[in-house]
Scaffold this active site. Structure first.
Site, PDB file in Angstrom:
ATOM      1  N   GLU A 127      10.322   1.838  10.188  1.00  0.00           N
ATOM      2  CA  GLU A 127      11.313   2.859   9.803  1.00  0.00           C
ATOM      3  C   GLU A 127      10.627   4.205   9.930  1.00  0.00           C
ATOM      4  O   GLU A 127       9.739   4.529   9.129  1.00  0.00           O
ATOM      5  CB  GLU A 127      11.753   2.634   8.348  1.00  0.00           C
ATOM      6  CG  GLU A 127      12.471   1.319   8.111  1.00  0.00           C
ATOM      7  CD  GLU A 127      13.890   1.305   8.668  1.00  0.00           C
ATOM      8  OE1 GLU A 127      14.403   2.377   9.044  1.00  0.00           O
ATOM      9  OE2 GLU A 127      14.473   0.212   8.731  1.00  0.00           O
TER      10      GLU A 127
ATOM     11  N   CYS B 195      13.620  11.439   5.463  1.00  0.00           N
ATOM     12  CA  CYS B 195      13.741  11.131   6.889  1.00  0.00           C
ATOM     13  C   CYS B 195      15.158  11.388   7.393  1.00  0.00           C
ATOM     14  O   CYS B 195      15.363  11.588   8.577  1.00  0.00           O
ATOM     15  CB  CYS B 195      13.350   9.682   7.129  1.00  0.00           C
ATOM     16  SG  CYS B 195      14.280   8.536   6.098  1.00  0.00           S
TER      17      CYS B 195
ATOM     18  N   LYS C  82       0.838  -1.193   0.000  1.00  0.00           N
ATOM     19  CA  LYS C  82       0.000   0.000   0.000  1.00  0.00           C
ATOM     20  C   LYS C  82       0.872   1.241   0.000  1.00  0.00           C
ATOM     21  O   LYS C  82       1.449   1.616   1.020  1.00  0.00           O
ATOM     22  CB  LYS C  82      -0.910   0.047   1.229  1.00  0.00           C
ATOM     23  CG  LYS C  82      -1.961   1.136   1.089  1.00  0.00           C
ATOM     24  CD  LYS C  82      -2.445   1.701   2.404  1.00  0.00           C
ATOM     25  CE  LYS C  82      -1.668   2.890   2.887  1.00  0.00           C
ATOM     26  NZ  LYS C  82      -1.777   4.117   2.069  1.00  0.00           N
TER      27      LYS C  82
ATOM     28  N   GLU D 164      10.004  16.623  14.460  1.00  0.00           N
ATOM     29  CA  GLU D 164      10.349  16.465  13.057  1.00  0.00           C
ATOM     30  C   GLU D 164       9.487  17.440  12.242  1.00  0.00           C
ATOM     31  O   GLU D 164       8.264  17.394  12.302  1.00  0.00           O
ATOM     32  CB  GLU D 164      10.065  15.032  12.594  1.00  0.00           C
ATOM     33  CG  GLU D 164      10.480  14.812  11.158  1.00  0.00           C
ATOM     34  CD  GLU D 164      10.143  13.403  10.649  1.00  0.00           C
ATOM     35  OE1 GLU D 164       9.006  12.947  10.829  1.00  0.00           O
ATOM     36  OE2 GLU D 164      11.036  12.780  10.041  1.00  0.00           O
TER      37      GLU D 164
END
Ligand code: NAD
Length: 488
Positions: free
Chosen positions: A254, A288, A179, A392
């Protein structure tokens, strides 16, 4: 209306080797124009059910093929994607907002390489054997694919990250239900068109498009999907962990980062500055691994900041399909607003915005006025406790702060919940080793950034993830090991 929808690109799910339409669709935007240009299936439980069934049915045949047979198919698929590299790059840039240059040189070549890499590495694994010779026993391990793997990927590096999961999963003999992010589904759909030609049997790779809440959760909760490989935010990972707990699933997570760059006064600034600009702003800061906290030793702080800001101002922001552009559009209007809000919060706290958002003006080409653009933004004099130094941001915003000692900077660099990647700049080899050892970070780059050998583990510590991916690590994740004992 029908007339309107005909002009749009309409994606279909790929289940059991066939494209199947969906009963409802989600609008997908071109981030550089703000226009809806594509419709993505809004699938749910039913579609996931069909895909898992197809993947289960394909498992016995696929898992019994030899590694060499699977390897040849993966290599063929790599060749086919490479043959269409330009079309894939154009599609990725349009769908995601990234520059065509980045898609051409990074995203699509890496997607190709993911298949080639695992096609090769699957041929070279060895299992273990030990003996208890004096007692007349020997032990050995054998590894087998697990079954149907659920693969969930984010929007920032769409095909790159999806294939980083599909390749090892199928190389090991699993079948998959993937997905991609509902915001960037086009290149996954394009890849599905090549599977048959590559020789991937029907049902080995199924792709179900839709939202995380519907498709993602249905996969995570499906009793016949024993492992989930997820790349995305820490918040979603918590939800996935919770939802999969009753099934005791194997998870690879992750997640996000708040990556420091530590620049000592003996750093080679001629290399450090251009690399730190890239590590802060490449792919609009939507990687990331991007740097978002730059610690500079006090002696060179002013010099560094001055050239860093001068160079950041030279970055050209605009139409992603223009090959001279350095930075494209952010993924969505909501995300752009979120990134901007961090800059406002920093200002409200008394930090100084040295360039970019709210300081410089952004001139966009006529066709891109409604796109989700912002300038590379550098913030200074921001406190370590500030949300800009803790959370973040995942956009083209980086904070620069001064430090005095090695001891101090290690502590401050580690003072966040994340632990994905760090960079250290110094010409003192002893210091580089010392600092790298003590940083709480799954990856440490010294005097460079984003250099990867796919053989070696990739992944984060703390809130940046659980598990590692790489040649050996992915092999271990995507296989089940058994220890067998034989009496002589
Ligand atoms: P996200 O967590 O919102 O979404 C990631 C994927 O999960 C999407 O496909 C989404 O539809 C799906 N999803 C959402 N809710 C779900 C649920 N409840 N159940 C199952 N699936 C669900 O992340 P994003 O915004 O797409 O991506 C950005 C994030 O990804 C950033 O935090 C970034 O750091 C992280 N990221 C990490 C890595 C890494 O390798 N560590 C790489 C790239 C991006």
């Amino acid at each position: 209306t029908m007339a309107h929808s005909k002009a749009l690109l309409v994606l279909e799910n790929f289940i059991a080797g066939k494209f199947v339409p969906c009963s409802s669709y989600i609008d997908s935007y071109n981030p550089s124009t703000g226009d809806v240009y594509c419709r993505v299936p809004d699938s749910g439980k039913e579609e996931v059910e069909a895909a898992v069934k197809a993947a289960k049915a394909a498992f016995p045949i696929w898992s019994s093929k030899s590694p060499l047979e699977r390897s040849q198919i993966l290599n063929k698929l790599a060749d086919l994607i490479e043959h269409d590299l330009e079309a894939f790059a154009q599609a990725e840039s349009k769908d995601q907002g990234k520059t065509i240059t980045f898609a051409r040189t990074t995203d699509i070549p890496r997607a190709v390489y993911n298949f080639r890499f695992f096609a090769s590495s699957i041929l070279h694994h060895m299992t273990e054997c030990t003996e208890m010779a004096s007692m007349g026993f020997m032990h050995y391990t054998s590894r087998a694919p697990v079954g149907v793997a659920g693969l969930i990927s984010p929007w920032n590096l769409p095909l790159y990250l999806l294939t980083w999961k599909i390749a090892p999963a199928i190389a090991c003999g699993n079948t998959v239900v993937a997905k991609p992010s509902e915001m960037t589904s086009v290149t996954a759909w394009m890849m599905c068109k090549l599977l048959e030609k590559a020789g991937v049997p029907h049902g080995v790779v199924n792709v179900v498009f839709g939202t995380g809440a519907k498709v993602g959760e249905a996969l995570v909760c499906h009793p016949d999907v024993p492992l989930i490989s997820f790349t995305g935010s820490t918040l979603t990972a918590q939800r996935i962990t919770e939802k999969s707990a009753p099934h005791c699933k194997r998870l690879s997570l992750e997640l996000g980062g708040k990556n420091p760059a530590i620049i000592f006064d003996d750093a080679d600034l001629t290399q450090c500055i251009p690399t730190t600009l890239r590590s802060s702003f490449a792919n609009q800061g939507e990687i990331c691994l991007c740097t978002s906290r730059i610690f500079v030793q006090r002696g060179i702080y002013n010099e560094f900041l001055k050239s860093f800001v001068t160079e950041a101002k030279k970055w050209k922001v605009g139409n992603p399909s223009d090959p001279t552009v350095d930075m494209g559009a952010l993924i969505s209007k909501e995300h752009l607003e979120k990134v901007r809000s961090y800059v406002k919060k920093a200002q409200a706290e008394g930090a100084r915005v040295l360039c970019g958002e709210g300081v410089d003006s952004l001139a966009l080409p006529t066709g891109n006025q409604k796109g989700y653009f912002m300038l590379p933004t550098v913030i200074a004099e921001v406190k370590d406790e500030s949300c800009c130094m803790q959370e973040e941001i995942f956009g083209p915003v980086t904070c620069v702060v001064a430090f005095d000692t090695e001891e101090e900077v290690i502590e401050r660099a580690n003072n966040v919940k994340y632990g994905l990647a760090a960079t250290v700049w110094s010409s003192n080899v002893g210091r580089v080793h010392r600092v790298a050892q003590r940083l709480q970070s799954g990856l440490v780059w010294t005097n460079c950034w984003l250099v990867r050998d796919l053989n070696l583990p990739f992944g984060g510590m703390k809130a940046s993830g659980i598990g590692r991916e790489g040649a050996k690590d992915s092999y271990e994740f995507f296989t089940e090991v058994k220890t067998i004992t034989i009496k002589h």
